[in-house]
Design a protein around this motif. Structure first.
Motif, mmCIF file in Angstrom:
data_model
loop_
_atom_site.group_PDB
_atom_site.id
_atom_site.type_symbol
_atom_site.label_atom_id
_atom_site.label_comp_id
_atom_site.label_asym_id
_atom_site.label_seq_id
_atom_site.Cartn_x
_atom_site.Cartn_y
_atom_site.Cartn_z
ATOM 1 N N GLY A 168 0.805 -1.247 -0.103
ATOM 2 C CA GLY A 168 0.146 -0.127 -0.027
ATOM 3 C C GLY A 168 0.834 1.168 -0.063
ATOM 4 O O GLY A 168 1.852 1.347 -0.671
ATOM 5 N N ASP A 169 0.499 2.185 0.959
ATOM 6 C CA ASP A 169 1.360 3.480 1.067
ATOM 7 C C ASP A 169 2.620 3.496 1.781
ATOM 8 O O ASP A 169 3.248 4.186 1.938
ATOM 9 C CB ASP A 169 0.434 4.245 1.675
ATOM 10 C CG ASP A 169 -0.174 4.181 2.960
ATOM 11 O OD1 ASP A 169 0.193 3.072 3.505
ATOM 12 O OD2 ASP A 169 -0.613 5.162 3.534
ATOM 13 N N ILE A 170 2.887 2.095 2.460
ATOM 14 C CA ILE A 170 4.294 1.998 2.915
ATOM 15 C C ILE A 170 5.392 2.009 1.792
ATOM 16 O O ILE A 170 5.368 1.162 0.964
ATOM 17 C CB ILE A 170 4.198 0.765 3.685
ATOM 18 C CG1 ILE A 170 3.108 0.627 4.635
ATOM 19 C CG2 ILE A 170 5.739 0.257 4.326
ATOM 20 C CD1 ILE A 170 3.022 -0.536 5.487
ATOM 21 N N PRO A 171 6.491 2.742 1.751
ATOM 22 C CA PRO A 171 7.366 2.749 0.939
ATOM 23 C C PRO A 171 8.110 1.581 0.743
ATOM 24 O O PRO A 171 8.616 0.867 1.778
ATOM 25 C CB PRO A 171 8.212 4.184 1.258
ATOM 26 C CG PRO A 171 7.964 4.086 2.913
ATOM 27 C CD PRO A 171 6.662 3.472 3.007
ATOM 28 N N VAL A 172 8.518 1.161 -0.608
ATOM 29 C CA VAL A 172 8.897 -0.183 -0.723
ATOM 30 C C VAL A 172 10.206 0.319 -1.949
ATOM 31 O O VAL A 172 9.954 0.715 -2.730
ATOM 32 C CB VAL A 172 8.246 -1.115 -1.483
ATOM 33 C CG1 VAL A 172 8.942 -2.302 -1.798
ATOM 34 C CG2 VAL A 172 7.029 -1.442 -0.771
ATOM 35 N N VAL A 173 11.274 -0.268 -1.371
ATOM 36 C CA VAL A 173 12.784 0.077 -2.092
ATOM 37 C C VAL A 173 13.179 -1.335 -2.604
ATOM 38 O O VAL A 173 13.305 -2.393 -1.809
ATOM 39 C CB VAL A 173 14.004 0.742 -1.311
ATOM 40 C CG1 VAL A 173 14.984 0.628 -2.278
ATOM 41 C CG2 VAL A 173 13.279 2.033 -0.948
ATOM 42 N N VAL A 174 13.142 -1.419 -3.962
ATOM 43 C CA VAL A 174 13.436 -2.677 -4.862
ATOM 44 C C VAL A 174 14.991 -2.630 -5.160
ATOM 45 O O VAL A 174 15.458 -1.457 -5.691
ATOM 46 C CB VAL A 174 12.643 -2.953 -5.806
ATOM 47 C CG1 VAL A 174 12.961 -4.146 -6.682
ATOM 48 C CG2 VAL A 174 11.172 -3.061 -5.392
ATOM 49 N N VAL A 175 15.756 -3.648 -4.977
ATOM 50 C CA VAL A 175 17.026 -3.648 -5.435
ATOM 51 C C VAL A 175 17.260 -5.100 -6.178
ATOM 52 O O VAL A 175 17.013 -6.129 -5.498
ATOM 53 C CB VAL A 175 18.158 -3.714 -4.279
ATOM 54 C CG1 VAL A 175 19.338 -3.572 -4.992
ATOM 55 C CG2 VAL A 175 17.892 -2.407 -3.409
ATOM 56 N N ASN A 176 17.346 -4.993 -7.669
ATOM 57 C CA ASN A 176 17.460 -6.241 -8.269
ATOM 58 C C ASN A 176 18.517 -6.325 -9.291
ATOM 59 O O ASN A 176 19.152 -5.035 -9.803
ATOM 60 C CB ASN A 176 15.913 -6.375 -9.096
ATOM 61 C CG ASN A 176 14.809 -6.831 -8.580
ATOM 62 O OD1 ASN A 176 14.582 -6.591 -7.293
ATOM 63 N ND2 ASN A 176 14.272 -8.046 -9.279
ATOM 64 N N GLY A 177 19.014 -7.205 -9.513
ATOM 65 C CA GLY A 177 20.052 -7.227 -10.444
ATOM 66 C C GLY A 177 19.508 -7.097 -12.365
ATOM 67 O O GLY A 177 18.325 -7.515 -12.506
ATOM 68 N N GLY A 232 12.837 -11.227 -13.705
ATOM 69 C CA GLY A 232 12.151 -9.927 -13.685
ATOM 70 C C GLY A 232 12.541 -9.040 -12.900
ATOM 71 O O GLY A 232 13.224 -9.130 -11.843
ATOM 72 N N ILE A 233 12.328 -7.628 -13.444
ATOM 73 C CA ILE A 233 12.498 -6.284 -12.633
ATOM 74 C C ILE A 233 11.317 -5.658 -12.277
ATOM 75 O O ILE A 233 10.653 -5.200 -13.413
ATOM 76 C CB ILE A 233 13.477 -5.512 -13.127
ATOM 77 C CG1 ILE A 233 14.945 -6.140 -13.462
ATOM 78 C CG2 ILE A 233 13.924 -4.063 -12.456
ATOM 79 C CD1 ILE A 233 15.920 -5.583 -14.141
ATOM 80 N N PRO A 234 10.972 -5.157 -11.225
ATOM 81 C CA PRO A 234 9.529 -4.413 -10.835
ATOM 82 C C PRO A 234 9.504 -3.106 -11.427
ATOM 83 O O PRO A 234 10.852 -2.571 -11.912
ATOM 84 C CB PRO A 234 9.525 -4.309 -9.620
ATOM 85 C CG PRO A 234 10.268 -5.499 -9.105
ATOM 86 C CD PRO A 234 11.392 -5.730 -10.079
ATOM 87 N N ASP A 235 8.567 -2.696 -12.099
ATOM 88 C CA ASP A 235 8.477 -1.251 -12.748
ATOM 89 C C ASP A 235 8.791 -0.213 -11.490
ATOM 90 O O ASP A 235 8.207 -0.349 -10.478
ATOM 91 C CB ASP A 235 7.203 -1.264 -13.323
ATOM 92 C CG ASP A 235 7.118 -0.006 -14.223
ATOM 93 O OD1 ASP A 235 6.931 1.325 -13.644
ATOM 94 O OD2 ASP A 235 6.849 -0.198 -15.343
ATOM 95 N N ALA A 236 9.313 0.663 -12.076
ATOM 96 C CA ALA A 236 9.435 1.891 -11.265
ATOM 97 C C ALA A 236 8.463 2.458 -10.430
ATOM 98 O O ALA A 236 8.501 3.038 -9.459
ATOM 99 C CB ALA A 236 10.571 2.870 -11.764
ATOM 100 N N ALA A 237 7.202 2.342 -11.198
ATOM 101 C CA ALA A 237 6.055 3.027 -10.921
ATOM 102 C C ALA A 237 5.558 2.211 -9.831
ATOM 103 O O ALA A 237 4.424 2.790 -8.969
ATOM 104 C CB ALA A 237 4.918 3.033 -12.037
ATOM 105 N N ASP A 238 5.769 1.182 -9.348
ATOM 106 C CA ASP A 238 5.282 0.137 -8.335
ATOM 107 C C ASP A 238 5.987 0.104 -7.210
ATOM 108 O O ASP A 238 5.761 -0.616 -6.188
ATOM 109 C CB ASP A 238 5.061 -1.370 -9.114
ATOM 110 C CG ASP A 238 4.151 -1.530 -10.227
ATOM 111 O OD1 ASP A 238 3.430 -0.793 -10.462
ATOM 112 O OD2 ASP A 238 4.296 -2.293 -10.965
#
Length: 200
Positions: free
Chosen positions: A145-154, A160-166
């Motif tokens: 939800g509105d909790i900020p998620v920081v994604v770090v992928n190779g 796959g790599i999550p979309d920056a908008a998500d």
């Protein structure tokens, strides 16, 4: 330490900073067949402790029992929330940040709201099974939800790599696949500014 859950015992190692009260509690866990000794997890742990945070590395019940597959998501999530509740009694009155790598990142996203997390750190979030982009796990990423998620992928992650908008932030480590063999300084550089907001 061991924490008893509805799915069996979990094993937890807590590292605390030098000061009396930590600035935050960061709880990290492993991927499906892995352990909390993954180099990316350890690099994040070390940087978080240096910032003044307490860091709990959680070996989930299915891994303590010797299994490689986590089983049903609802069982895994229920056990995770029990682990978080126990840890919050050990480290009181500080912001909770939770995360993990791969499957552990999925658990952290799915449970973030119920756990009352202030942020989620998703290392190698597996957006879809390799070669099956139609089986997206995007909804799990959005479950925070509105909790900020920081994604770090190779950059070469077959999951796959999550979309920056998500997510609040998506950082891509050049040349790396799902399990990192290098780029640990870049992983820390991606995570540190985000953790610093709770360190002050």
């Amino acid at each position: 330490m061991r924490i008893e859950t509805s799915a069996g015992p979990a094993e937890v190692e807590i590292d605390r900073p030098g000061q009396a009260k930590p600035a935050f509690l960061l709880v990290l866990t492993h991927g499906s067949g892995g352990g909390v000794d993954a180099k990316d997890i350890l690099a994040v742990r070390d940087s978080a402790v240096q910032l003044g945070g307490a860091v709990a590395l959680v070996t989930q019940p299915y891994r303590v029992a010797g299994r490689r597959a986590p089983g049903k998501a609802d069982v895994q999530d229920a056990a995770w929330l029990e682990i978080i509740a126990a840890l919050r009694k050990k480290v009181k009155g500080v912001p909770l940040i939770q995360g993990g790598r791969s499957n552990g990142a999925r658990v952290a996203c799915r449970t973030a709201q119920e756990a009352g997390a202030r942020g989620v750190l998703a290392l190698s979030f597996p957006l879809h099974p390799p070669g099956k982009p139609e089986k997206s796990r995007r909804e799990e990423l959005l479950a925070a939800g509105d909790i900020p998620v920081v994604v770090v992928n190779g950059a070469r992650d077959p999951f796959g790599i999550p979309d920056a908008a998500d997510a609040a932030e998506v950082r891509v480590i050049p040349g790396q696949a799902h399990s990192y063999r290098a780029g640990f300084d870049e992983i820390v550089a991606a995570v540190l500014p985000w953790l610093e907001r709770w360190a002050s």
